[in-house]
Design a protein around this motif. Structure first.
Motif, PDB file in Angstrom:
ATOM      1  N   PHE A 260      67.909  -8.472  37.812  1.00  0.00           N
ATOM      2  CA  PHE A 260      67.913  -8.734  39.248  1.00  0.00           C
ATOM      3  C   PHE A 260      66.889  -7.840  39.943  1.00  0.00           C
ATOM      4  CE2 PHE A 260      72.313 -10.044  38.171  1.00  0.00           C
ATOM      5  CZ  PHE A 260      72.293 -11.325  38.719  1.00  0.00           C
ATOM      6  N   SER A 261      66.206  -8.394  40.929  1.00  0.00           N
ATOM      7  CA  SER A 261      65.310  -7.580  41.742  1.00  0.00           C
ATOM      8  C   SER A 261      66.140  -6.602  42.574  1.00  0.00           C
ATOM      9  CB  SER A 261      64.445  -8.463  42.650  1.00  0.00           C
ATOM     10  OG  SER A 261      65.254  -9.308  43.453  1.00  0.00           O
ATOM     11  N   ASP A 262      65.542  -5.479  42.917  1.00  0.00           N
ATOM     12  CA  ASP A 262      66.285  -4.396  43.563  1.00  0.00           C
ATOM     13  C   ASP A 262      66.924  -4.813  44.883  1.00  0.00           C
ATOM     14  OD1 ASP A 262      65.672  -2.684  41.509  1.00  0.00           O
ATOM     15  OD2 ASP A 262      63.936  -1.794  42.508  1.00  0.00           O
ATOM     16  N   ASP A 263      66.297  -5.750  45.608  1.00  0.00           N
ATOM     17  CA  ASP A 263      66.811  -6.116  46.929  1.00  0.00           C
ATOM     18  C   ASP A 263      68.116  -6.906  46.876  1.00  0.00           C
ATOM     19  OD1 ASP A 263      65.285  -8.162  45.728  1.00  0.00           O
ATOM     20  OD2 ASP A 263      65.016  -9.181  47.653  1.00  0.00           O
ATOM     21  N   ILE A 264      68.461  -7.476  45.721  1.00  0.00           N
ATOM     22  CA  ILE A 264      69.700  -8.264  45.618  1.00  0.00           C
ATOM     23  C   ILE A 264      70.635  -7.769  44.525  1.00  0.00           C
ATOM     24  CG2 ILE A 264      68.578 -10.349  46.525  1.00  0.00           C
ATOM     25  CD1 ILE A 264      68.583 -11.422  43.606  1.00  0.00           C
ATOM     26  N   LYS A 265      70.204  -6.783  43.752  1.00  0.00           N
ATOM     27  CA  LYS A 265      70.946  -6.370  42.559  1.00  0.00           C
ATOM     28  C   LYS A 265      72.391  -5.993  42.851  1.00  0.00           C
ATOM     29  CE  LYS A 265      70.722  -3.195  38.631  1.00  0.00           C
ATOM     30  NZ  LYS A 265      69.921  -2.123  37.967  1.00  0.00           N
ATOM     31  N   ASP A 266      72.620  -5.093  43.803  1.00  0.00           N
ATOM     32  CA  ASP A 266      73.986  -4.624  44.091  1.00  0.00           C
ATOM     33  C   ASP A 266      74.883  -5.763  44.542  1.00  0.00           C
ATOM     34  OD1 ASP A 266      73.232  -2.083  43.402  1.00  0.00           O
ATOM     35  OD2 ASP A 266      72.892  -1.414  45.462  1.00  0.00           O
ATOM     36  N   GLU A 267      74.351  -6.619  45.404  1.00  0.00           N
ATOM     37  CA  GLU A 267      75.135  -7.747  45.920  1.00  0.00           C
ATOM     38  C   GLU A 267      75.514  -8.712  44.797  1.00  0.00           C
ATOM     39  OE1 GLU A 267      74.709 -11.394  49.184  1.00  0.00           O
ATOM     40  OE2 GLU A 267      73.053  -9.992  48.863  1.00  0.00           O
ATOM     41  N   MET A 268      74.570  -8.982  43.894  1.00  0.00           N
ATOM     42  CA  MET A 268      74.846  -9.907  42.802  1.00  0.00           C
ATOM     43  C   MET A 268      75.870  -9.351  41.814  1.00  0.00           C
ATOM     44  SD  MET A 268      73.166 -12.653  43.438  1.00  0.00           S
ATOM     45  CE  MET A 268      73.594 -12.239  45.125  1.00  0.00           C
ATOM     46  N   LEU A 269      75.755  -8.072  41.519  1.00  0.00           N
ATOM     47  CA  LEU A 269      76.710  -7.466  40.584  1.00  0.00           C
ATOM     48  C   LEU A 269      78.122  -7.471  41.162  1.00  0.00           C
ATOM     49  CD1 LEU A 269      74.620  -4.470  39.165  1.00  0.00           C
ATOM     50  CD2 LEU A 269      75.078  -6.683  38.102  1.00  0.00           C
ATOM     51  N   LYS A 270      78.246  -7.305  42.468  1.00  0.00           N
ATOM     52  CA  LYS A 270      79.565  -7.378  43.107  1.00  0.00           C
ATOM     53  C   LYS A 270      80.141  -8.791  43.011  1.00  0.00           C
ATOM     54  CE  LYS A 270      78.842  -3.619  46.426  1.00  0.00           C
ATOM     55  NZ  LYS A 270      78.603  -3.281  47.860  1.00  0.00           N
ATOM     56  N   LEU A 271      79.296  -9.792  43.213  1.00  0.00           N
ATOM     57  CA  LEU A 271      79.751 -11.185  43.099  1.00  0.00           C
ATOM     58  C   LEU A 271      80.192 -11.504  41.678  1.00  0.00           C
ATOM     59  CD1 LEU A 271      77.277 -13.365  45.234  1.00  0.00           C
ATOM     60  CD2 LEU A 271      79.760 -13.232  45.492  1.00  0.00           C
ATOM     61  N   ILE A 272      79.459 -11.001  40.706  1.00  0.00           N
ATOM     62  CA  ILE A 272      79.803 -11.235  39.300  1.00  0.00           C
ATOM     63  C   ILE A 272      81.160 -10.635  38.963  1.00  0.00           C
ATOM     64  CG2 ILE A 272      79.160 -10.601  36.918  1.00  0.00           C
ATOM     65  CD1 ILE A 272      76.209 -10.913  37.823  1.00  0.00           C
ATOM     66  N   GLU A 273      81.434  -9.452  39.503  1.00  0.00           N
ATOM     67  CA  GLU A 273      82.707  -8.780  39.240  1.00  0.00           C
ATOM     68  C   GLU A 273      83.906  -9.552  39.780  1.00  0.00           C
ATOM     69  OE1 GLU A 273      82.516  -4.833  40.724  1.00  0.00           O
ATOM     70  OE2 GLU A 273      80.996  -4.168  39.291  1.00  0.00           O
ATOM     71  N   LEU A 274      83.673 -10.413  40.767  1.00  0.00           N
ATOM     72  CA  LEU A 274      84.770 -11.166  41.378  1.00  0.00           C
ATOM     73  C   LEU A 274      85.271 -12.307  40.496  1.00  0.00           C
ATOM     74  CD1 LEU A 274      83.464 -11.434  45.082  1.00  0.00           C
ATOM     75  CD2 LEU A 274      85.274  -9.936  44.201  1.00  0.00           C
ATOM     76  N   ASP A 275      84.513 -12.674  39.466  1.00  0.00           N
ATOM     77  CA  ASP A 275      84.872 -13.839  38.644  1.00  0.00           C
ATOM     78  C   ASP A 275      84.773 -13.457  37.170  1.00  0.00           C
ATOM     79  OD1 ASP A 275      85.208 -16.332  37.447  1.00  0.00           O
ATOM     80  OD2 ASP A 275      84.056 -17.372  38.994  1.00  0.00           O
ATOM     81  N   ASP A 276      85.929 -13.366  36.500  1.00  0.00           N
ATOM     82  CA  ASP A 276      85.920 -12.939  35.088  1.00  0.00           C
ATOM     83  C   ASP A 276      85.398 -14.017  34.148  1.00  0.00           C
ATOM     84  OD1 ASP A 276      88.022 -14.730  35.040  1.00  0.00           O
ATOM     85  OD2 ASP A 276      89.562 -13.227  34.622  1.00  0.00           O
ATOM     86  N   ARG A 277      85.069 -15.178  34.675  1.00  0.00           N
ATOM     87  CA  ARG A 277      84.460 -16.235  33.859  1.00  0.00           C
ATOM     88  C   ARG A 277      82.945 -16.061  33.747  1.00  0.00           C
ATOM     89  NH1 ARG A 277      86.032 -21.406  37.083  1.00  0.00           N
ATOM     90  NH2 ARG A 277      85.252 -19.997  38.708  1.00  0.00           N
ATOM     91  N   VAL A 278      82.401 -15.124  34.514  1.00  0.00           N
ATOM     92  CA  VAL A 278      80.952 -14.886  34.534  1.00  0.00           C
ATOM     93  C   VAL A 278      80.637 -13.637  33.721  1.00  0.00           C
ATOM     94  CG1 VAL A 278      78.932 -14.446  35.966  1.00  0.00           C
ATOM     95  CG2 VAL A 278      80.768 -15.930  36.820  1.00  0.00           C
TER      96      VAL A 278
END
Length: 387
Positions: A260-278
Motif C-alpha cells: 500500500f502507498s503511504d497515504d492509504i496504508k493505515d486506513e487500508m490495514l484497519k479495514l482489513i482487520e475488520l473482516d477475518d475473511r480478508v
C-alpha cells in the motif's frame, strides 16, 4: 541476433514480471545475445517503494548482462526524471554493437542518441513500444501541453524515421501516440502485456492450491478472490473491501498481496482487520504471484490497469476489472466481467454472479486458460517483436 533492450524511459525492476524483464528473458532463452541498458530508477522488492539502483554492470538471474546508467546533467535535479538525458548512451551502443534495439518507452530525450546510432549503423534495426495512455500519462495540463505535446513530440518526430515500428500495448496507448505525437497508425502495431507462462505450473495446481490455502487457513471449498500489486488509491482497494463486507458469506475469502502507498496504508490495514475473511500477505516475488493465482478462483481489480491482469488471465482466472477505454482487449471471448464505475453494488453483483453460478465460473476459467494463455504468453509475444 545481438539485441539491446533499452529501459531508459522508465523504471527497470530486477526479477519482476514486467515486459522489460520477460521479453529479454525469452529472447535469451531463444538463443539471442541480449543486453539490457537501464536507468537507475527501480522499486524495492521487499515493499514495492521507489528506489535507486547502483550504476554499473552485472549479470542478472536470467544470465543477461545489465548496465545501469545515471543521468548526465545532475544540475537539472528533478527535471532529469522528465527529460532523461543519460551518461554515455551512444558510446554504450557503439560498444554493444546491437543488430536490434528494443526501446521500452519513447518518452525520453536520449531517444535522439539512439536514433543517431541507428542512422550511423544501418545494419541495426530500432523498434520501440509505448505504455503511455490517458489514464497514466499527461494527466494535467502542464504535462499534456508542454511535456508531451511539445518536448516529447519534437524528440519523437525527429527520431521517427529511424524507428521501424512502435508497438502499443492497448488501443488507449495507440490513441495517445497518435494524438500526442502525431504518429500515424501504419507505424504502430499491438503488443499486449503478458505473463511468464514458464512459471505457471498447471500440472501441480491442486497441490499448490492445498499448500497455500493451508498456510492461509482457507478451506479448499472456499471461493477465493485475489487482488494486489502497487496498491495506490487508484487501485480502489477500499471499494473492494467495503463491498466484501456487505456480502454475507463465510465461504467467500479475499487475498490481497502487494504494498500500500503511504497515504492509504493505515486506513487500508484497519479495514482489513475488520473482516477475518480478508488476508493481507504483503509483497510477493514475481514468480510467487502465479502460485497464489493458482490457489485462487477469481481475480478482481476494481481500479487502474496493471500488468497483473494479463498474468491472472494466463493463470486461468476469470477477471473482474474496472472498465477503461481502450483496455477491453483483456476480454478475449468471455473471460471478463467489467465494472462500469466505482459503485459498491456493481462490485457486489459481479462477485455474486460468479459465486452463485459455477457453470459460468468454469466456462470463464476455461477461456482464460486456453485462449487467454496463448494470447498473453510472453514466450509467444517475445517472438512477435523480432523483425
Amino acid at each position: 541476433m545481438k539485441i539491446v533492450h533499452l529501459c531508459l524511459s522508465n523504471f527497470y525492476i530486477e526479477d519482476f514480471g514486467y515486459q522489460e524483464n520477460l521479453i529479454p528473458k525469452y529472447h535469451k532463452k531463444n538463443g539471442h545475445d541480449v543486453t539490457i541498458i537501464a536507468s537507475r530508477f527501480t522499486y524495492r522488492k521487499d515493499n514495492g517503494q521507489p528506489d535507486l539502483a547502483e550504476s554499473g554492470e552485472y549479470i542478472n538471474s536470467n544470465g543477461i548482462k545489465v548496465i545501469r546508467i545515471d543521468y548526465k546533467h545532475k544540475w537539472l535535479g528533478k527535471l532529469n526524471d522528465k527529460l532523461k538525458i543519460y551518461q554515455g548512451t551512444y558510446n554504450l551502443l557503439e560498444k554493444e554493437k546491437p543488430e536490434l534495439i528494443f526501446n521500452h518507452g519513447i518518452q525520453f530525450l536520449d531517444l535522439l542518441e539512439v536514433a543517431r546510432y541507428v542512422k550511423n549503423n544501418p545494419n541495426c534495426k530500432l523498434i520501440a513500444d509505448n505504455h503511455a495512455a490517458y489514464i497514466n500519462s499527461g494527466t494535467n495540463k502542464l504535462s499534456r501541453e508542454i511535456l508531451h505535446k511539445r518536448i516529447y513530440k519534437r524528440v519523437i518526430q525527429k527520431a521517427l524515421p529511424s524507428i521501424e515500428k512502435i508497438f502499443v500495448l492497448a488501443p488507449g496507448c495507440r490513441d495517445f501516440v497518435r494524438e500526442m505525437y502525431n504518429v500515424t497508425n501504419d507505424k504502430m502495431e499491438y503488443l499486449y502485456l503478458g505473463a511468464d507462462t514458464e512459471m505457471i505450473n498447471f500440472n501441480n495446481r491442486n497441490e499448490i492450491k492445498r499448500r497455500i490455502r493451508k498456510v492461509l487457513n482457507i478451506d479448499n471449498d472456499d471461493c477465493v478472490l485475489i487482488t494486489g500489486g502497487k496498491l495506490t488509491k487508484g487501485k480502489n482497494t477500499e471499494l473492494l473491501l467495503k463491498s466484501i463486507q456487505k456480502i454475507d458469506d463465510k465461504k467467500l475469502k479475499l487475498i490481497i498481496f502487494g504494498a500500500f502507498s503511504d497515504d492509504i496504508k493505515d486506513e487500508m490495514l484497519k479495514l482489513i482487520e475488520l473482516d477475518d475473511r480478508v488476508t493481507y500477505i504483503g509483497w510477493l516475488n514475481g514468480e510467487d504471484v502465479y502460485d497464489y493465482y493458482l490457489a485462487s478462483d477469481i481475480a478482481i481489480f476494481p481500479g487502474t490497469k496493471s500488468a497483473l491482469w494479463e498474468q491472472a488471465i494466463c493463470s486461468g482466472l476469470p477477471l473482474i476489472c474496472k472498465k477503461w477505454k481502450g483496455m477491453e482487449y483483456v476480454d478475449i471471448g468471455g473471460n471478463c466481467i467489467f465494472l462500469e464505475n466505482d459503485n459498491e453494488n456493481i462490485v457486489i453483483n459481479s462477485i455474486n454472479k460468479l459465486r452463485n453460478d459455477n457453470r459460468l465460473l468454469v466456462q470463464m476459467k476455461n477461456i482464460a486458460e486456453t485462449k487467454g494463455y496463448d494470447t498473453f504468453s510472453y514466450e509467444r509475444i517475445s517472438k512477435q517483436v523480432i523483425p
